[in-house]
Design an enzyme around this catalytic site. Structure first.
Site, mmCIF file in Angstrom:
data_model
loop_
_atom_site.group_PDB
_atom_site.id
_atom_site.type_symbol
_atom_site.label_atom_id
_atom_site.label_comp_id
_atom_site.label_asym_id
_atom_site.label_seq_id
_atom_site.Cartn_x
_atom_site.Cartn_y
_atom_site.Cartn_z
ATOM 1 N N GLY A 82 47.341 34.235 40.393
ATOM 2 C CA GLY A 82 46.438 33.935 39.285
ATOM 3 C C GLY A 82 45.559 32.763 39.647
ATOM 4 O O GLY A 82 45.842 32.038 40.603
ATOM 5 N N CYS A 109 52.410 34.156 45.053
ATOM 6 C CA CYS A 109 51.385 33.117 44.910
ATOM 7 C C CYS A 109 51.623 32.311 43.626
ATOM 8 O O CYS A 109 52.628 31.635 43.501
ATOM 9 C CB CYS A 109 49.996 33.759 44.978
ATOM 10 N N TYR A 110 50.743 32.432 42.639
ATOM 11 C CA TYR A 110 50.944 31.706 41.380
ATOM 12 C C TYR A 110 52.316 32.028 40.775
ATOM 13 O O TYR A 110 52.999 31.152 40.229
ATOM 14 C CB TYR A 110 49.817 32.077 40.399
ATOM 15 N N HIS A 196 49.890 36.857 50.105
ATOM 16 C CA HIS A 196 49.629 38.104 49.370
ATOM 17 C C HIS A 196 50.076 39.298 50.213
ATOM 18 O O HIS A 196 49.385 39.664 51.160
ATOM 19 C CB HIS A 196 48.139 38.212 49.039
ATOM 20 N N GLU A 198 50.033 42.323 49.340
ATOM 21 C CA GLU A 198 49.336 43.545 48.941
ATOM 22 C C GLU A 198 48.019 43.781 49.674
ATOM 23 O O GLU A 198 47.469 44.871 49.602
ATOM 24 C CB GLU A 198 49.100 43.538 47.420
ATOM 25 N N ASP A 254 38.403 64.123 37.387
ATOM 26 C CA ASP A 254 39.315 63.693 36.327
ATOM 27 C C ASP A 254 39.553 64.801 35.297
ATOM 28 O O ASP A 254 40.693 65.125 34.973
ATOM 29 C CB ASP A 254 38.789 62.437 35.616
ATOM 30 N N LYS A 394 42.748 56.493 40.595
ATOM 31 C CA LYS A 394 41.907 57.612 41.048
ATOM 32 C C LYS A 394 42.491 58.349 42.261
ATOM 33 O O LYS A 394 42.504 59.576 42.297
ATOM 34 C CB LYS A 394 40.520 57.052 41.419
#
Ligand code: XMP
Length: 539
Positions: A82, A109-110, A196, A198, A254, A394
């Site tokens: 964050g 992290c945060y 991080h 990710e 979609d 998606k």
């Protein structure tokens, strides 16, 4: 301070997220890990990476509270990064009850700094921040780094730094600027990493997450497109029972995937309505009908409304008026058809998880995207909604589409605006003749882009037909023909875009085919404007 760059959301505590609909009580057959969002730029990405490990994951705003987290019965909890400093008066705090749910917690992290502060470690704002690539030195493998290299690159984005792990914790790693870049207490079930995992710049990030999910949380890594299909089918059945359902099909990925899923679940209780407004690309309407009615045997009402739309658009050249007219007429046609299916109680919508997050996720994004609703349906329509894609990103929707046997062409279709080609016949009226010319030019472009194997690499590729004619010479004769513009862009989300560097030979082939095959075209130009300052569409 743990800074995540480019974050627009200033007051994340006030951010409201739309709740996942799911009043339908079908237990998830797969394990779930909740990610709590403290406003980090990469929070969505964490949830996606967890899913890529085969564990279902949802991103919830940090203020939902421990009770809501517990209600979902997750096997683990991840606290995101964050933008705040843990010492800011307005910074989101850690709710102690989250640590008492009896499930492992990983702070990133945060999230790690919050854990450190709450549990008695030492966190301070450093003189020097640590942004971008850094080097991680693992001193104790613990559960997170088991079997991984002791020296590895990682991606950092913080200024607040953990100097001492809380009592009872083991420091697992340090980095260039972080004395404690990872810690754990297996006894307390609490884990923290400053970097991080990710982002792609942390090459072992996915392994670290995998260790947390499998070895710490004990998750079964079984979530996949196939499991979504089975689960959604059950949910849809539980929701609609034996009621009739209607679905507006546009040919986009979609609505196509949503329609197929619902059809799998309830068969002919579903009727799809496809409104061909005459602004589609070449053969697109026929392909939708062939796929859904002929191949999948989905009950389909295909409405050829081209004349209605062209009549309404006569004499209109102003872009926003075109949009409004098309949007309003679309609703009228759809409502007429829906009225004929008078016993339909539910309406299928292809809402995605990113829409759910975005709908409450800050004002900037929603303003820019408001025009996307043009061609959509009004809020006051009297149906209950079935939204089978509401939990999916998606790329997962595409995977589900492929799983359901949707043709590759539909699964990978580039985005196409609701008002269609009408907003690509620019600076003038969208007449049948001009739309047909644009359709033919567009067909040449798509054909060549596909043959070159570039279709999937481009966010969008299309032609624009300005109301401009220029002089040329063909076969010793002076010509006065139309200019076709080639617009091809790369993008991740349409918010920003870059013009695609198409190979010169391909451009030459496209231009030469357009001029040879389309009598009224004598000039082809390339749009090399990025977004910003341009937009993707010309109108
Ligand atoms: P712009 O032109 O704003 O487009 O850069 C961003 C994305 O939105 C699409 N777009 C629309 N989609 N109705 C839609 O459904 C519209 O009126 C509309 N206008 C633009 C555009 O194709 C691009 O993907």
């Amino acid at each position: 301070m743990s800074e995540d760059h480019n974050l627009i959301t200033a007051d994340i505590a006030a951010t409201e997220f739309a709740d996942e609909s799911a009043p339908i009580d079908v237990p998830r057959a797969v394990d779930e890990v909740v990610v709590l969002d403290y406003g980090g730029q990469y929070s969505q990405l964490i949830a996606r990476r967890v899913r890529e490990c085969g564990v279902f994951s949802e991103l919830l705003p940090h203020h939902v509270g421990a009770e809501e987290v517990a209600r979902r019965k997750p096997k683990g909890l991840i606290l995101s990064g964050g933008p705040a400093s843990v010492y800011d008066a307005k910074a989101p705090k850690l709710e102690r009850e989250l640590l008492e749910l009896g499930i492992p917690v990983l702070g990133i992290c945060y999230g790690m700094q919050l854990l450190a502060l709450e549990l008695g470690g030492r966190v301070e704002g450093a003189e020097v921040g640590e942004y971008g690539r850094s080097q991680l030195t693992v001193t104790e493998e613990g559960a997170l780094f088991a079997g991984l290299p002791h020296e590895q690159p990682c991606w950092m984005s913080h200024r607040d730094t953990v100097y001492e792990a809380p009592p009872g914790f083991t420091a697992l790693a340090s980095s260039t600027q972080s004395p404690v870049a990872a810690f754990e207490s297996a006894a307390q079930g609490v884990y923290g990493i400053q970097f991080h995992p990710e982002v792609v710049h942390t090459p072992y990030g996915q392994e670290v997450l995998g260790h947390f999910l499998r070895d710490v949380c004990g998750c079964d890594m079984t979530w996949s497109a196939a499991s979504i299909v089975e689960e959604q089918i059950e949910r849809i059945r539980a929701q609609v029972g034996d009621a009739k359902v209607i679905c507006g099909l546009s040919g986009g990925v979609d609505s196509s995937v949503a329609a197929l899923l619902v059809h799998r679940a309830i068969g002919d209780q579903l009727t799809c309505v496809f409104v061909d407004h005459g602004m589609m690309r070449k053969n697109e309407g026929e392909q939708v009908v062939a796929t859904f009615r002929d191949h999948f045997h989905v009950p389909l009402v295909a409405v050829d409304a081209e004349d209605r739309f062209l009549d309404k658009l006569a004499g209109v050249s102003e872009p926003e008026r075109k949009r409004k007219i098309i949007g309003a007429e679309f609703i009228r046609v759809f409502e007429e058809e829906a009225a004929k299916l008078s016993d339909a109680k539910y309406l299928v919508q292809g809402t995605l998880y990113s829409d759910v997050i975005e709908s409450g996720g800050g004002t900037g994004a929603s303003t820019i995207k408001s025009h996307h609703n043009v061609g959509g349906l009004p809020d006051d329509i009297e149906f209950e909604l079935v939204e089978p894609l509401r939990a999916l990103f998606k790329d997962e929707v595409r995977a589900v589409g492929a799983e359901l046997g949707l043709p590759e062409r539909l699964v990978w279709r580039q985005p196409f605006p609701g008002p269609g080609l009408a907003i690509r016949v620019v600076g003038g009226e969208a007449t049948k003749a001009r739309l047909d010319l644009l359709r033919d030019a567009d067909a040449v472009l798509q054909d060549e882009i596909r043959k070159a194997g570039l279709y999937r690499d481009l966010w969008q590729s299309f032609c624009v037909l300005p109301d401009v004619r220029t002089v040329g010479v063909q076969g010793d004769e002076r010509t006065y023909g139309y200019v076709v513009v080639i617009r091809a862009v790369t993008s991740d989300d349409a918010m920003t875009a870059d013009w695609a560097r198409l190979p010169y030979d391909l451009l030459e082939q496209i231009a030469s085919r357009m001029i040879n095959e389309l009598r009224d075209v004598n000039r082809v130009v390339l749009d090399i404007t990025s977004k910003p300052p341009g937009t993707i569409e010309w109108e």
